[in-house]
Design a protein around this motif. Structure first.
Motif, mmCIF file in Angstrom:
data_model
loop_
_atom_site.group_PDB
_atom_site.id
_atom_site.type_symbol
_atom_site.label_atom_id
_atom_site.label_comp_id
_atom_site.label_asym_id
_atom_site.label_seq_id
_atom_site.Cartn_x
_atom_site.Cartn_y
_atom_site.Cartn_z
ATOM 1 N N UNK A 123 0.826 -1.205 0.000
ATOM 2 C CA UNK A 123 0.000 0.000 0.000
ATOM 3 C C UNK A 123 0.864 1.261 0.000
ATOM 4 N N UNK A 124 1.925 1.271 0.790
ATOM 5 C CA UNK A 124 2.813 2.433 0.823
ATOM 6 C C UNK A 124 3.466 2.629 -0.537
ATOM 7 N N UNK A 125 3.937 1.533 -1.116
ATOM 8 C CA UNK A 125 4.581 1.626 -2.428
ATOM 9 C C UNK A 125 3.605 2.154 -3.474
ATOM 10 N N UNK A 126 2.351 1.725 -3.419
ATOM 11 C CA UNK A 126 1.351 2.200 -4.370
ATOM 12 C C UNK A 126 1.102 3.688 -4.217
ATOM 13 N N UNK A 127 0.990 4.156 -2.974
ATOM 14 C CA UNK A 127 0.787 5.579 -2.736
ATOM 15 C C UNK A 127 1.938 6.411 -3.288
ATOM 16 N N UNK A 128 3.153 5.948 -3.018
ATOM 17 C CA UNK A 128 4.325 6.693 -3.482
ATOM 18 C C UNK A 128 4.454 6.657 -5.004
ATOM 19 N N UNK A 129 4.082 5.537 -5.610
ATOM 20 C CA UNK A 129 4.137 5.435 -7.064
ATOM 21 C C UNK A 129 3.153 6.409 -7.711
ATOM 22 N N UNK A 130 1.978 6.567 -7.093
ATOM 23 C CA UNK A 130 1.012 7.538 -7.611
ATOM 24 C C UNK A 130 1.593 8.947 -7.567
ATOM 25 N N UNK A 131 2.263 9.271 -6.460
ATOM 26 C CA UNK A 131 2.920 10.577 -6.365
ATOM 27 C C UNK A 131 4.011 10.714 -7.421
ATOM 28 N N UNK A 132 4.741 9.628 -7.639
ATOM 29 C CA UNK A 132 5.841 9.644 -8.609
ATOM 30 C C UNK A 132 5.317 9.848 -10.028
ATOM 31 N N UNK A 133 4.242 9.137 -10.382
ATOM 32 C CA UNK A 133 3.672 9.271 -11.721
ATOM 33 C C UNK A 133 3.181 10.701 -11.952
ATOM 34 N N UNK A 134 2.548 11.276 -10.927
ATOM 35 C CA UNK A 134 2.064 12.650 -11.057
ATOM 36 C C UNK A 134 3.224 13.617 -11.216
ATOM 37 N N UNK A 135 4.323 13.351 -10.493
ATOM 38 C CA UNK A 135 5.494 14.216 -10.600
ATOM 39 C C UNK A 135 6.088 14.160 -12.007
ATOM 40 N N UNK A 136 6.139 12.967 -12.581
ATOM 41 C CA UNK A 136 6.664 12.820 -13.944
ATOM 42 C C UNK A 136 5.767 13.527 -14.950
ATOM 43 N N UNK A 137 4.456 13.382 -14.772
ATOM 44 C CA UNK A 137 3.526 14.064 -15.675
ATOM 45 C C UNK A 137 3.647 15.565 -15.533
ATOM 46 N N UNK A 138 3.833 16.023 -14.293
ATOM 47 C CA UNK A 138 4.018 17.453 -14.033
ATOM 48 C C UNK A 138 5.248 17.971 -14.764
ATOM 49 N N UNK A 139 6.340 17.193 -14.720
ATOM 50 C CA UNK A 139 7.570 17.623 -15.372
ATOM 51 C C UNK A 139 7.383 17.700 -16.885
ATOM 52 N N UNK A 140 6.633 16.752 -17.442
ATOM 53 C CA UNK A 140 6.434 16.728 -18.882
ATOM 54 C C UNK A 140 5.530 17.861 -19.364
#
Length: 311
Positions: A283-300
């Motif tokens: 569950x923790x890994x999933x939460x952090x991955x969601x944050x990570x994906x959003x961060x990558x999309x934000x950068x793009x």
């Protein structure tokens, strides 16, 4: 020619920024939402109706459903006094509290009540707000007349208490340290985050909770996504390190009897699949991955601009 042509430039920046919702702003509404207990709204009856019944039966206001509930926050603002809501949202917390104190004293004057609570010019404390509120809720009839104002004042007393203020300032300081760490890249952000998680693991009074650490992670991922030199491999390394630390923090929090944040299971069981990885880790890994994906999309998406021309 007699024809004027206009052009509009629309800049779309930080579209998927996670930091906005996680940062601890200096206004009263942010503090109320940050410190008040979140409870589901009663589907059949509003919190205000329940409190009205309590107030009319001569029961103390504290016997009503706690105003320390996010579901009651909208009900606390009197629609006949929109200035109070504007002050809570737009002004800094101190100025909004002064505005609330003025509203309480005005209500006291209308009810021809005298307050024994003395305050200082230009400043207001949680104790002063609480003292005036108690005088204004001296009887069931008074409580009924000023219920919305009393709801807001009692919630403000909780949010501006010394303990709550100390914790709020500590989180503001942690967020500023993350901003300073941006100059060191993802590694700098990771070091600051792990330091905060270690404080959470220790569990000392005033230290960040697991929920606080997840909020700081959201801020850090948003900052990491805006780094020109950031790459997916660095973000993946950040996610891996944070997952291990946060799982340990969750274990210690359970031992202390603390409630788990939304998205984290109350009990940790080893999953039969995925190599026996604990459910907390998943569950923790999933939460952090969601944050990570959003961060990558934000950068793009950062710096995207749209030009629309109109006659």
């Amino acid at each position: 020619l007699g024809v004027t042509r206009k052009a509009s430039l629309v800049l779309v920046d930080r579209t998927l920024d996670l930091a906005g919702a996680a940062l601890h702003g200096d206004n009263l509404v942010d503090r109320l939402l940050g410190h008040l207990e979140q409870q589901p709204r009663n589907a059949e009856r509003s919190p205000m109706e329940l409190c009205y019944e309590v107030a009319t039966t001569s029961a103390p206001l504290s016997a009503a459903p706690s105003p320390a509930a996010a579901a009651c926050l909208a009900d606390a603002f009197d629609r006949s006094n929109p200035g109070l809501f504007d002050a809570a949202v737009q002004m800094r917390a101190k100025q909004a509290a002064l505005h609330l104190r003025k509203g309480l004293k005005t209500a006291m004057t209308h009810q021809k009540l005298a307050s024994k609570v003395k305050g200082k010019l230009g400043t207001v404390s949680a104790g002063e707000i609480g003292g005036i509120s108690q005088a204004l809720a001296g009887t069931s009839e008074l409580a009924r007349r000023n219920l919305r104002l009393l709801y807001l004042s009692e919630a403000t007393e909780v949010a501006l208490s010394p303990q709550a203020t100390s914790k709020w300032e500590a989180l503001v300081k942690a967020e500023k340290l993350l901003l300073h760490a941006v100059g060191q890249g993802v590694e700098g952000l990771q070091a600051q985050l792990l330091e905060q998680v270690c404080l959470c693991i220790d569990g000392a009074v005033g230290c960040p909770t697991l929920q606080d650490c997840l909020g700081l992670c959201a801020v850090a991922y948003s900052l990491a996504g805006s780094l020109a030199g950031g790459n997916d491999a660095e973000l993946a390394g950040l996610t891996s390190a944070l997952t291990d630390a946060l799982v340990l923090a969750a274990e210690e929090a359970r031992k202390r009897g603390e409630a788990m944040p939304a998205g984290i299971p109350a009990q940790d069981d080893a999953a039969e699949n995925d190599g026996g990885t604990s459910t907390t880790s998943q569950h923790v890994h999933t939460l952090l991955k969601c944050m990570c994906y959003s961060a990558c999309a934000h950068r793009n998406l950062q710096g995207l601009s749209v030009v629309a021309a109109e006659d």
